[in-house]
Scaffold this motif. Structure first.
Motif, PDB file in Angstrom:
ATOM      1  N   UNK A  42     -12.373  17.167  -7.189  1.00 24.33           N
ATOM      2  CA  UNK A  42     -12.064  16.501  -5.921  1.00 24.33           C
ATOM      3  C   UNK A  42     -10.670  15.880  -5.935  1.00 24.33           C
ATOM      4  N   UNK A  43      -9.882  16.163  -6.960  1.00 25.60           N
ATOM      5  CA  UNK A  43      -8.509  15.698  -7.218  1.00 25.60           C
ATOM      6  C   UNK A  43      -8.433  14.259  -7.706  1.00 25.60           C
ATOM      7  N   UNK A  44      -9.560  13.635  -8.009  1.00 22.41           N
ATOM      8  CA  UNK A  44      -9.528  12.335  -8.665  1.00 22.41           C
ATOM      9  C   UNK A  44      -9.127  12.525 -10.121  1.00 22.41           C
ATOM     10  N   UNK A  45      -8.656  11.464 -10.745  1.00 19.77           N
ATOM     11  CA  UNK A  45      -8.182  11.552 -12.127  1.00 19.77           C
ATOM     12  C   UNK A  45      -8.547  10.295 -12.897  1.00 19.77           C
ATOM     13  N   UNK A  46      -8.692  10.446 -14.200  1.00 20.44           N
ATOM     14  CA  UNK A  46      -8.756   9.311 -15.115  1.00 20.44           C
ATOM     15  C   UNK A  46      -7.634   9.522 -16.118  1.00 20.44           C
ATOM     16  N   UNK A  47      -6.735   8.542 -16.198  1.00 20.24           N
ATOM     17  CA  UNK A  47      -5.607   8.623 -17.112  1.00 20.24           C
ATOM     18  C   UNK A  47      -6.028   8.163 -18.505  1.00 20.24           C
ATOM     19  N   UNK A  48      -5.271   8.522 -19.532  1.00 21.58           N
ATOM     20  CA  UNK A  48      -5.639   8.142 -20.904  1.00 21.58           C
ATOM     21  C   UNK A  48      -5.802   6.638 -21.113  1.00 21.58           C
ATOM     22  N   UNK A  49      -5.103   5.822 -20.316  1.00 19.99           N
ATOM     23  CA  UNK A  49      -5.218   4.371 -20.468  1.00 19.99           C
ATOM     24  C   UNK A  49      -6.416   3.798 -19.719  1.00 19.99           C
ATOM     25  N   UNK A  50      -7.228   4.676 -19.075  1.00 18.40           N
ATOM     26  CA  UNK A  50      -8.412   4.241 -18.350  1.00 18.40           C
ATOM     27  C   UNK A  50      -8.192   4.018 -16.872  1.00 18.40           C
ATOM     28  N   UNK A  51      -6.955   4.114 -16.422  1.00 21.37           N
ATOM     29  CA  UNK A  51      -6.658   3.930 -15.002  1.00 21.37           C
ATOM     30  C   UNK A  51      -7.304   5.055 -14.197  1.00 21.37           C
ATOM     31  N   UNK A  52      -7.921   4.700 -13.077  1.00 20.64           N
ATOM     32  CA  UNK A  52      -8.573   5.669 -12.201  1.00 20.64           C
ATOM     33  C   UNK A  52      -7.663   5.933 -11.008  1.00 20.64           C
ATOM     34  N   UNK A  53      -7.440   7.216 -10.728  1.00 21.51           N
ATOM     35  CA  UNK A  53      -6.659   7.633  -9.569  1.00 21.51           C
ATOM     36  C   UNK A  53      -7.648   8.226  -8.573  1.00 21.51           C
TER      37      UNK A  53
END
Length: 66
Positions: A42-53
């Protein structure tokens, strides 16, 4: 994480989704990119630092009734 040339964009760059996939699980709706980003269908992301996009898929244009 990236070991190929040219290196993939880092997880904090604007074009992070252009990194190569290192694992893909389409039945579960996610892929792991070589920069450590978890990319969801769905184009959401989780970055390595835990930030949610949040998902940022473009919405289709609405049809106009005649």
């Amino acid at each position: 994480m990236c070991s190929h040339e040219p290196p993939c964009p880092s997880a904090d760059s604007a074009d992070r989704e252009a990194a190569r996939q290192v694992a893909s699980h389409p039945a579960q709706g996610w892929s792991l990119l070589c920069n450590g980003v978890l990319l969801f269908e769905d184009t959401g992301e989780i970055l390595p630092d835990g930030q949610v996009i949040a998902p940022h898929r473009a919405m289709p244009a609405k049809a106009v009734a005649a």
